[in-house]
Scaffold this motif. Structure first.
Motif, PDB file in Angstrom:
ATOM      1  N   HIS A   1     -45.577  16.451  -5.970  1.00 28.80           N
ATOM      2  CA  HIS A   1     -46.686  15.504  -5.789  1.00 28.80           C
ATOM      3  C   HIS A   1     -48.000  16.075  -6.329  1.00 28.80           C
ATOM      4  O   HIS A   1     -49.087  15.758  -5.802  1.00 28.80           O
ATOM      5  CB  HIS A   1     -46.817  15.104  -4.315  1.00 28.80           C
TER       6      HIS A   1
ATOM      7  N   HIS B   1     -52.409  12.574  -1.205  1.00 27.34           N
ATOM      8  CA  HIS B   1     -51.689  12.569  -2.490  1.00 27.34           C
ATOM      9  C   HIS B   1     -50.209  12.900  -2.339  1.00 27.34           C
ATOM     10  O   HIS B   1     -49.406  12.550  -3.185  1.00 27.34           O
ATOM     11  CB  HIS B   1     -52.342  13.581  -3.437  1.00 27.34           C
TER      12      HIS B   1
ATOM     13  N   GLU C   1     -43.396  23.291   2.069  1.00 27.07           N
ATOM     14  CA  GLU C   1     -43.020  21.923   1.672  1.00 27.07           C
ATOM     15  C   GLU C   1     -41.528  21.789   1.402  1.00 27.07           C
ATOM     16  O   GLU C   1     -41.002  20.674   1.424  1.00 27.07           O
ATOM     17  CB  GLU C   1     -43.815  21.499   0.433  1.00 27.07           C
TER      18      GLU C   1
HETATM   19 FE   LIG Z   1     -48.510  19.769  -1.703  1.00 29.83          FE
END
Ligand SMILES: [Fe+3]
Ligand SMILES: [Fe+3]
Lengths: 99, 274, 274, 99
Positions: free
Chosen positions: C12, C120, C239
């Motif tokens: 992303h 985002h 993540e």
């Molecule tokens: Fe990130």
């Protein structure tokens, strides 16, 4: 789709924001105009129809702020009569629908 | 190593500070809290770990935690217009973060709050049991008001993890546990009393919980205290989860002191082993 | 009953919308996202369940969840000044609440958000894979940026519970899963590149994760992906937990498509079984 | 006791509140005066000492907003030089101290 979130938020703001509370006491329709309530929700709030709001899923503890602060014509007596008229039993108020 | 020196369970009825101010130290509520306070003072705690359910005063549906640990350096309250003095109180943020880290490592998905105020559900107990507000707290918030609630067993297990986290604390520290809440209570819902904002729909459940606590019948209580059963005892019945988490910390002990106010749907209790 | 029809994993990177706008549809990023988009469109999902880590844009330390489900009826973003179009997007709040209730019943301590915007980390993927913003989402936020992070196994187990919750949905519904995030990335920390705000400290780890995914070596990945290992790959290395939760939903499958950008520390992948 | 929460919050507000951001650009000392920062924290912010703030536990992603919005004299170049001077390795930034 309608969630009851906006009604719960009005009640929460009544507790936490004295300015919002006094605006509501002076002119409830104007004070609610900025809230993303459905028409039904807004009318039920304005007329203090706490039984119907409970049935739509508003949290009863939050609703109790309405009579606590004497808003929408609600006294503890009127509030209790309206809420007690609701068939109790199901507890599917609030954000968390039981699965 | 830190030591768990006592546990207490108390109600937090918002009208009690005013009631006691009016009726004086000989009224029932004052005497019951004084008894708890006496026990708590006797064990000289350095910190009070509190299991509590916020009443949608601090947290809201924009970000409602199931479990949250408060880890600011201080907090204040009540933030919900309860008629009582306003207090500042220290928070042991180091212990709070230790417990949270330990809990996350053990598979508990704890939220963290480093800035928060607290409502009557913590402030009323502190007003009575640590009136000088000189004992820092670690608040552990359990969602007891907005179904779906965490399971009783899950809260008990959280308590066990909190115990292990406390015991792994490197320094000397005397820790007491406080559980805040009712067993049967309805606020604002269909089962309130006529002309009031609250009611006690299920004093029988409150009596039954009391007996389980007296006899330390923890497993029986965990089996009985389903989400449905708690909510049958009132829309605030989930506050029992705070007592259950407290039992998870201390394990199977009979209370040294326990006294109900069944018509209120709640009780006062002390566990000590000194 | 609802059916899980595909899963995708994507990065992303906030600069990608602008980059693709400048370089056009033949640049590498555009082509990789287009491939993922093509697969996603082919399975015709009715809803997109997204595992994502907020970047301290939506949630903050005043109330930082470990796991949170977004259950508003709609949301919008990006809320973090990413240079890209601003979108509104529908949320399937009924499915979100179903998953949350199911998860809480299974011992997952999920927070609930009924009002939130997104940054985002969700908006960049949607911009590329559902550019018409016509597929409602269910965002499931996993704390991947603020240690202590939930364990990889815990996130995988969460994914399994999400699968069971989806499968218990009474109506017909085609559900796709999206995992958002990098494998190795540092932002703002000591291992960023000179003159930049980010860096990729551990492309070797990204390659190793890629191989595990290619071979569906899920257990190996779960064992390797400790908190320490993830953070060694960068302060954004957590993540990967979003990908791991996605694997929990779909189980042990080899991807139909997987393509890394190792110098970016991330990859694009699609799992299908039709 | 000092936590780094106030520093993190300043960075968060810089992202989320354009008015705060522009106040900081105009007069950083005045804009920070309302924040419960320790004197050390405030001075480190004003002088853009992101390396020290990182070492004190501020979250690096939040710190990166400072150069992103060009505050406290920070460019990406200056920011990266200061943060890269910190011995990497320990990752004990943020609210959640590892146990
Ligand atoms: Fe990130
Ligand atoms: Fe209560």
């Amino acid at each position: 789709m309608m969630t009851i979130y906006a009604v719960n938020k009005v009640c929460y703001r009544i507790l936490r924001e004295p300015a919002f509370r006094s605006d509501l006491a002076v002119d409830p329709i104007a004070a609610l105009s900025s809230e993303p309530l459905s028409e039904i929700e807004r009318d039920l709030l304005i007329t203090g129809e706490v039984g119907r709001l409970y049935e739509l899923g508003a949290h009863p503890f939050l609703l109790s702020h309405l009579s606590r602060f004497g808003l929408f014509g609600l006294t503890d007596l009127v509030y209790s009569e309206r809420i007690r008229a609701v068939g109790s039993g199901t507890e599917n108020h609030t954000g968390g629908l039981p699965s | 190593m830190a030591e768990i020196v006592a546990a207490i369970g108390v109600p937090h009825t918002p009208g009690f500070p005013e009631l006691v101010a009016r009726l004086g130290p000989n009224c029932e509520v004052a005497r019951l809290f004084a008894e708890v306070e006496r026990h708590l003072a006797a064990v000289q705690p350095d910190v009070l770990v509190i299991f509590d359910s916020d009443h949608l005063s601090t947290f809201f549906y924009n970000n409602l935690p199931t479990f949250c640990i408060g880890a600011a350096d201080q907090t204040a309250g009540p933030n919900d217009h309860t008629k009582m003095p306003h207090y500042n109180i220290g928070v042991n943020s180091a212990l709070a973060k230790k417990i949270r880290g330990y809990g996350i490592g053990a598979g508990f998905d704890l939220s963290l709050s480093e800035e928060f105020e607290i409502d009557h559900s913590i402030m009323v107990p502190l007003h009575f049991v640590t009136p000088r507000m000189n004992i820092p707290i670690v608040p552990i918030f359990i969602n007891g008001l907005s179904p779906p609630l965490p399971a009783a067993r899950r809260c008990f297990d959280l308590g066990e993890v909190v115990r292990r986290a406390i015991e792994s604390w490197p320094g000397n520290m005397r820790v007491a546990i406080l559980a805040s809440g009712s067993f049967s209570l309805e606020i604002g819902g269909p089962r309130i009393s006529h002309g009031k904002r609250s009611g006690v729909p299920d004093p029988g459940w409150a009596s039954s919980v009391l007996k389980r606590l007296e006899k330390a019948e923890v497993n029986e209580l965990l089996n009985e205290a389903t989400n449905d059963r708690l909510l049958k005892a009132g829309n605030i019945g989930g506050e029992l989860l705070n007592w259950i988490a407290m039992l998870g910390v201390i394990g199977r002990h009979r209370p040294r002191f326990i006294e109900p106010q069944i018509d209120h749907g709640h009780a006062y209790a002390v566990w000590r082993w000194d």
